[in-house]
Design a protein around this motif. Structure first.
Motif, short mmCIF file in Angstrom:
data_model
loop_
_atom_site.label_atom_id
_atom_site.label_comp_id
_atom_site.label_asym_id
_atom_site.label_seq_id
_atom_site.Cartn_x
_atom_site.Cartn_y
_atom_site.Cartn_z
N VAL A 66 0.85 -1.19 0.00
CA VAL A 66 0.00 0.00 0.00
C VAL A 66 0.88 1.24 0.00
CG1 VAL A 66 -1.96 -1.05 1.22
CG2 VAL A 66 -0.09 0.01 2.52
N SER A 67 0.23 2.37 -0.21
CA SER A 67 0.88 3.67 -0.05
C SER A 67 -0.16 4.63 0.50
CB SER A 67 1.45 4.18 -1.37
OG SER A 67 0.41 4.38 -2.31
N ARG A 68 0.34 5.67 1.17
CA ARG A 68 -0.59 6.69 1.69
C ARG A 68 0.08 8.06 1.51
NH1 ARG A 68 -4.38 7.32 6.13
NH2 ARG A 68 -5.85 8.86 5.33
N GLU A 69 0.11 8.49 0.28
CA GLU A 69 0.76 9.76 -0.06
C GLU A 69 -0.17 10.94 0.14
OE1 GLU A 69 2.31 9.32 -4.00
OE2 GLU A 69 3.65 7.67 -3.43
N LYS A 70 -1.47 10.67 0.10
CA LYS A 70 -2.46 11.72 0.32
C LYS A 70 -3.48 11.23 1.34
CE LYS A 70 -3.79 11.82 -3.97
NZ LYS A 70 -4.53 12.23 -5.20
N LYS A 71 -4.05 12.15 2.07
CA LYS A 71 -5.01 11.77 3.11
C LYS A 71 -6.21 11.05 2.52
CE LYS A 71 -7.39 13.77 7.09
NZ LYS A 71 -7.70 15.02 7.84
N GLU A 72 -6.62 11.45 1.33
CA GLU A 72 -7.86 10.90 0.79
C GLU A 72 -7.69 9.62 0.00
OE1 GLU A 72 -6.59 13.89 0.31
OE2 GLU A 72 -6.44 14.38 -1.82
N SER A 73 -6.47 9.14 -0.17
CA SER A 73 -6.23 8.01 -1.05
C SER A 73 -5.40 6.93 -0.38
CB SER A 73 -5.53 8.51 -2.32
OG SER A 73 -5.24 7.44 -3.18
N PHE A 74 -5.78 5.68 -0.59
CA PHE A 74 -5.07 4.55 0.03
C PHE A 74 -5.12 3.35 -0.92
CE2 PHE A 74 -2.84 2.52 3.22
CZ PHE A 74 -3.52 1.54 3.95
N PRO A 75 -4.35 3.38 -2.00
CA PRO A 75 -4.41 2.28 -2.98
C PRO A 75 -3.75 1.01 -2.47
CG PRO A 75 -2.75 3.90 -3.60
CD PRO A 75 -3.46 4.47 -2.42
N LEU A 76 -4.30 -0.10 -2.89
CA LEU A 76 -3.79 -1.42 -2.51
C LEU A 76 -3.30 -2.14 -3.76
CD1 LEU A 76 -3.64 -3.84 -0.36
CD2 LEU A 76 -5.83 -4.53 -1.33
N THR A 77 -2.06 -2.61 -3.72
CA THR A 77 -1.53 -3.41 -4.82
C THR A 77 -1.49 -4.87 -4.42
OG1 THR A 77 -0.22 -1.59 -5.72
CG2 THR A 77 0.45 -3.81 -6.35
N VAL A 78 -2.12 -5.69 -5.23
CA VAL A 78 -2.08 -7.13 -5.04
C VAL A 78 -0.97 -7.64 -5.94
CG1 VAL A 78 -3.39 -9.27 -5.10
CG2 VAL A 78 -4.57 -7.10 -4.66
N THR A 79 0.08 -8.16 -5.36
CA THR A 79 1.23 -8.56 -6.16
C THR A 79 1.13 -10.02 -6.57
OG1 THR A 79 2.66 -9.36 -4.39
CG2 THR A 79 2.56 -6.97 -4.72
N SER A 80 2.02 -10.41 -7.44
CA SER A 80 2.04 -11.80 -7.91
C SER A 80 2.45 -12.75 -6.79
CB SER A 80 2.98 -11.94 -9.10
OG SER A 80 4.27 -11.48 -8.76
N ALA A 81 2.98 -12.21 -5.70
CA ALA A 81 3.38 -13.04 -4.56
C ALA A 81 2.18 -13.48 -3.72
CB ALA A 81 4.35 -12.27 -3.68
N GLN A 82 1.03 -12.86 -3.93
CA GLN A 82 -0.16 -13.25 -3.17
C GLN A 82 -0.68 -14.55 -3.77
OE1 GLN A 82 -3.22 -14.26 -1.22
NE2 GLN A 82 -1.99 -12.60 -0.40
N LYS A 83 -0.68 -15.61 -2.98
CA LYS A 83 -0.95 -16.95 -3.51
C LYS A 83 -2.41 -17.22 -3.84
CE LYS A 83 3.06 -19.20 -1.36
NZ LYS A 83 3.85 -18.25 -2.09
N ASN A 84 -3.30 -16.54 -3.17
CA ASN A 84 -4.72 -16.78 -3.40
C ASN A 84 -5.46 -15.43 -3.44
OD1 ASN A 84 -7.18 -18.02 -3.66
ND2 ASN A 84 -7.40 -18.46 -1.48
N PRO A 85 -5.26 -14.66 -4.48
CA PRO A 85 -5.77 -13.29 -4.50
C PRO A 85 -7.26 -13.15 -4.81
CG PRO A 85 -4.59 -13.76 -6.52
CD PRO A 85 -4.44 -14.98 -5.67
N THR A 86 -7.89 -14.18 -5.34
CA THR A 86 -9.31 -14.05 -5.68
C THR A 86 -10.11 -13.84 -4.41
OG1 THR A 86 -9.13 -15.37 -7.68
CG2 THR A 86 -11.30 -15.26 -6.65
N ALA A 87 -10.78 -12.69 -4.29
CA ALA A 87 -11.51 -12.34 -3.07
C ALA A 87 -12.26 -11.03 -3.30
CB ALA A 87 -10.56 -12.19 -1.89
N PHE A 88 -13.00 -10.65 -2.27
CA PHE A 88 -13.71 -9.38 -2.25
C PHE A 88 -12.92 -8.46 -1.33
CE2 PHE A 88 -17.06 -6.72 -3.20
CZ PHE A 88 -17.76 -6.27 -2.10
N TYR A 89 -12.52 -7.30 -1.85
CA TYR A 89 -11.66 -6.39 -1.08
C TYR A 89 -12.45 -5.15 -0.67
CZ TYR A 89 -7.76 -9.26 -2.51
OH TYR A 89 -6.91 -10.33 -2.68
N LEU A 90 -12.37 -4.83 0.60
CA LEU A 90 -13.11 -3.70 1.15
C LEU A 90 -12.15 -2.67 1.72
CD1 LEU A 90 -15.90 -5.68 2.96
CD2 LEU A 90 -16.28 -4.00 1.17
N CYS A 91 -12.40 -1.43 1.36
CA CYS A 91 -11.66 -0.30 1.91
C CYS A 91 -12.55 0.41 2.92
CB CYS A 91 -11.27 0.64 0.78
SG CYS A 91 -10.36 2.10 1.30
#
Lengths: 119, 115
Positions: A66-91
């Motif tokens: 993740v990164s938090r460069e701005k107060k209003e934004s918090f992007p999440l990167t799912v990398t190829s290292a995540q073994k089981n990425p299929t899911a529902f993601y909630l912010c």
């Protein structure tokens, strides 16, 4: 309208690719969070951030960044290292208030979620 | 580490029946407690919360919950459920512990109300 916007709503990714999920809030909340929801497992915390330029690992941070460069934004990167990425993601985000001499998080407000499918 | 247990994974009730969903947490310090609901196809919404004061808290749509500190419990209740209460319910805890500044959720209880 104030709220939390997650995009896209549905996302397909090929195995081995990184993908970034967007989360933006205009609630002026200090804290932001990423959770992963799987059937029968509830919500599990991936990362959270209390202030800009600071974030902490949650319970299942491996394979995510993740990164938090701005107060209003918090992007999440799912990398190829995540073994089981299929899911529902909630912010989510929450405001912090002073209570009994400490700064505490109030309730979290959630976005609509992004459903990620690895194909 | 804090944890939250919801013992009922799937509950099926008829309309007008009474509801009680169990929630227990494991943390000995000060906690803030929440119940969230997720209706089919919708985002998570706050039903009610407890920070301090009266341990019996009332939320939206006729729901209430009671904080019993000695039992580490925060059970959700509704005297008479409706078909529209069909949803998944999550208990959550925010314990103000060093190094932990985020909600911990239970695994959820799927409620199905039959007309």
């Amino acid at each position: 309208d104030g709220g939390i916007t997650q995009s896209p709503k549905y996302l397909f990714r090929k195995e081995g690719q990184n993908v970034t999920l967007s989360c933006e809030q205009n609630l002026n909340h200090d804290a932001m969070y990423w959770y992963r929801q799987d059937p029968g497992q509830g919500l599990r915390l991936i990362y959270y951030s209390q202030i800009v330029n600071d974030f902490q690992k949650g319970d299942i941070a491996e394979g995510y960044s993740v990164s938090r460069e701005k107060k209003e934004s918090f992007p999440l990167t799912v990398t190829s290292a995540q073994k089981n990425p299929t899911a529902f993601y909630l912010c989510a985000s929450s405001i912090r208030v002073w209570r009994t001499g400490k700064k505490l998080n109030t309730e979290a407000f959630f976005g609509q979620g992004t459903r990620l499918t690895v194909v | 580490a804090q944890s939250v247990s919801q013992h009922n994974h799937h509950v099926i009730l008829s309309e007008a029946a009474s509801l009680e969903l169990g929630c227990n947490y494991s943390y000995g310090g000060t906690v803030n407690l929440f119940w969230y609901v997720q209706y089919p196809g919708q985002h998570l919404q706050l039903l009610l919360k407890y920070f301090s004061g009266d341990p019996l808290v009332k939320g939206i749509k006729g729901f209430e919950a009671e904080f019993i500190k000695s039992k580490f419990s925060f059970n959700l209740r509704k005297p008479s459920v409706q078909w529209s209460d069909t949803a998944e319910y999550f208990c959550a805890v925010n314990a103000e512990a060093p190094g932990r500044r985020a909600l911990t959720f239970g695994s959820g209880t799927r409620l199905q109300v039959q007309p």
